[in-house]
Design a protein around this motif. Structure first.
Motif, mmCIF file in Angstrom:
data_model
loop_
_atom_site.group_PDB
_atom_site.id
_atom_site.type_symbol
_atom_site.label_atom_id
_atom_site.label_comp_id
_atom_site.label_asym_id
_atom_site.label_seq_id
_atom_site.Cartn_x
_atom_site.Cartn_y
_atom_site.Cartn_z
ATOM 1 N N ASN A 248 -5.972 -3.041 14.239
ATOM 2 C CA ASN A 248 -4.794 -2.074 13.797
ATOM 3 C C ASN A 248 -3.641 -2.579 14.765
ATOM 4 O OD1 ASN A 248 -5.770 -1.001 11.279
ATOM 5 N ND2 ASN A 248 -6.857 0.522 12.648
ATOM 6 N N ASN A 262 6.890 -0.792 6.925
ATOM 7 C CA ASN A 262 5.576 -0.233 6.727
ATOM 8 C C ASN A 262 4.455 -0.218 7.965
ATOM 9 O OD1 ASN A 262 5.807 0.468 3.869
ATOM 10 N ND2 ASN A 262 6.144 -1.576 3.667
ATOM 11 N N LEU A 265 1.611 2.262 8.819
ATOM 12 C CA LEU A 265 0.532 2.329 8.071
ATOM 13 C C LEU A 265 -0.689 1.901 8.953
ATOM 14 C CD1 LEU A 265 1.435 0.792 4.580
ATOM 15 C CD2 LEU A 265 1.101 3.052 5.198
ATOM 16 N N PHE A 266 -0.274 1.471 10.084
ATOM 17 C CA PHE A 266 -1.579 0.738 11.192
ATOM 18 C C PHE A 266 -1.326 1.383 12.264
ATOM 19 C CE2 PHE A 266 0.129 -2.570 8.188
ATOM 20 C CZ PHE A 266 -0.860 -2.850 7.197
ATOM 21 N N VAL A 275 -8.260 -2.510 5.148
ATOM 22 C CA VAL A 275 -6.866 -3.063 3.978
ATOM 23 C C VAL A 275 -7.452 -2.538 2.796
ATOM 24 C CG1 VAL A 275 -5.912 -4.886 5.478
ATOM 25 C CG2 VAL A 275 -7.869 -5.430 3.732
ATOM 26 N N TYR A 278 -2.742 -2.376 -1.544
ATOM 27 C CA TYR A 278 -1.420 -2.037 -1.105
ATOM 28 C C TYR A 278 -1.020 -2.609 0.563
ATOM 29 C CZ TYR A 278 2.720 0.830 0.392
ATOM 30 O OH TYR A 278 4.036 1.002 0.707
ATOM 31 N N LYS A 279 -1.951 -2.152 1.189
ATOM 32 C CA LYS A 279 -1.978 -2.713 2.797
ATOM 33 C C LYS A 279 -2.182 -4.243 2.864
ATOM 34 C CE LYS A 279 -3.534 1.444 5.300
ATOM 35 N NZ LYS A 279 -4.597 2.008 5.998
ATOM 36 N N GLN A 351 -1.697 6.456 0.133
ATOM 37 C CA GLN A 351 -3.151 6.254 0.858
ATOM 38 C C GLN A 351 -4.147 6.851 -0.040
ATOM 39 O OE1 GLN A 351 -3.263 4.732 3.660
ATOM 40 N NE2 GLN A 351 -1.129 4.299 3.797
#
Length: 478
Positions: A248, A262, A265-266, A275, A278-279, A351
């Protein structure tokens, strides 16, 4: 009986429409997670699951060709008290995420669901196989573009595809392998294919014509599933080459440097990258530019839209035997599937929405025995299939195959439930599991033992009015 490309073209369509279910967002997410978690090591599982799927689709198509009835009709005539539940929430979720990515977050998830609801009805009433062919082409081009851009190691790819191994794999990779089988083999597709083949006129009183139809439908299905398999391989290979073993923190650093909005997100830790669809698009955009993200989103949109439409078709071939107009049937079946999806999209964030795929795969796994046990049983009955009934070797092999697939899917359910870490859920799952297994056991007994002499006699009597039933159904559909 020689081979004719003209006849193959005449029978083409149902197999490619069926194969779209092998490319739905749930499959795409399984592919990218397989690549990110295990590299190329599980490609042989994907290949094996696709071959198993082809064998099951062959049985489904043969049932429709020989009897003139789809699987739900046969089940309804044999077990009028049984019903089955279908859901295409995964496909709608995939479309909503694709619209969210393409609009850079401007279209909310609930807005993407509403767009999907509207365009599904519009595209469905086009009723053209060519449109589905276009969607498959879009998926092949977009995911193929990502494949060419990443340039995966071809040697490792071929090794992973044809050598059954998983060196250094642990519980995570094992669960992912089980997830691949669960994502590829889906119950609604078994029902759908048996109905789609009825769109071609076959003289069922002529054994030669029936045999020819079975041959060309099998060839077409093989080609269609080969195409879907290659598209799935594109996705696995992209994430295996570019993101397997990434943490990550590493992904955050790249996304932050690229100016991605974004990157949050990580988290900044050394955990292995997790993942989803989306990711996955976000990560591709961070590493390979915004074009990669948008092309990925277009591919996901095509996958979700096409799969939603096949789910709509599946909903029309159910157990309710409704004598309604086509529009009324579509409105009912889509409302049952799309309404809960819309509610979830309104009240949940991206999420939680993408995380629902595991739960939906569990539901699909639980439904699987209600498709595999009947299709094997009915295609093994001489009174129903005449000279086209399964032979002894296929009965035994098919039985072992069905048991194996059901066991794999039940393992997937157990893994999912135990990961929830809730005592009350364990208790509830245990109670439901006992009831569920008793019902599956009853169905297996009813199919494999109850359909003995009395069952065959009953089926023989019911087969006499099959022609009348077909004519009535065709008159209604028209």
């Amino acid at each position: 009986m020689g081979f004719s490309f003209r006849k193959l073209w005449a029978f083409s369509g149902p197999g490619f429409l069926m194969s779209i279910a092998y490319l739905d967002p749930g499959n795409i997410e399984s592919d990218l997670q397989s690549g990110a978690k295990a590299g190329f090591k599980l490609l042989w599982v994907l290949l094996g699951a696709t071959i198993i799927g082809l064998l099951l689709q062959r049985l489904s198509a043969r049932l429709g060709v020989v009897t003139g009835m789809h699987l739900a009709e046969v089940c309804h005539r044999q077990y009028p008290t049984l019903a089955i539940i279908g859901s295409d929430m995964q496909e709608v979720i995939g479309c909503a995420i694709a619209f969210h990515l393409l609009s850079s977050g401007r279209i909310p998830l609930w807005g993407g669901v509403l767009i999907t609801i509207v365009d599904t009805f519009v595209f469905l009433f086009l009723d053209k196989y060519a449109f589905f062919g276009l969607l498959i082409t879009i998926m092949a081009v977009t995911f193929g573009y990502e494949y060419v851009m990443v340039r995966p190691d071809q040697g490792e790819l071929l090794k992973g595809m044809f050598v059954p191994y998983c060196e250094g794999c642990g519980p995570v990779q094992l669960q992912q392998a089980v997830g691949i089988v669960g994502a590829v083999i889906m119950p609604h597709n078994i029902y759908l294919h048996s109905a789609l083949v009825k769109s071609r006129d076959v003289d069922r009183s002529n054994k030669k014509d029936v045999k020819e139809a079975n041959k060309y439908f099998f060839i077409e299905s093989s080609i269609a599933l080969l195409v879907s398999f290659l598209i799935n391989v594109f996705v696995v290979a992209v994430f295996a080459e570019a993101f397997s073993g990434q943490t990550n923190a590493e992904v955050f650093a790249v996304c932050n440097a690229s100016g991605s909005p974004n990157s949050h997100l990580f988290p900044m830790d050394n955990q292995t990258l997790q993942v989803d669809i989306y990711k996955g698009g976000v990560v591709l955009g961070c590493f390979f530019g915004s074009a990669a993200l948008y092309i990925w989103a277009v591919g996901i949109l095509a996958a979700g839209q096409s799969s939603t439409m096949t789910g709509t078709y599946s909903g029309q071939f159910g157990f309710l035997n409704l004598r309604w107009s086509r529009f009324a049937r579509v409105l009912l079946t889509r409302s049952l599937a799309l309404t809960p999806t819309l509610l979830v999209a309104i009240f949940q964030d991206i999420q939680r929405l993408t995380g629902m795929n595991d739960f939906l795969n569990v539901l699909q796994s639980l439904q699987l025995p209600f498709a595999l046990i009947p299709i094997l049983t009915f295609t093994s009955m001489p009174s129903l299939m005449s000279d086209f009934a399964n032979g002894l070797s296929f009965k035994v092999g098919g039985g072992l195959l069905v048991v194996g697939v059901c066991c794999i899917n039940m393992y997937f359910v157990v893994v999912y439930v135990t990961a929830l870490n809730s005592v009350w859920l364990y208790i509830l799952a245990s109670v439901l599991s006992v009831a569920y297994l008793m019902f599956v056991g009853y169905l297996a007994w009813l199919c494999l033992i109850g359909l003995g002499v009395s069952g065959l006699d009953r089926c023989s009597r019911k087969r006499n009015d099959t022609t009348v039933l077909i004519e009535q159904q065709q008159e209604f559909d028209s």
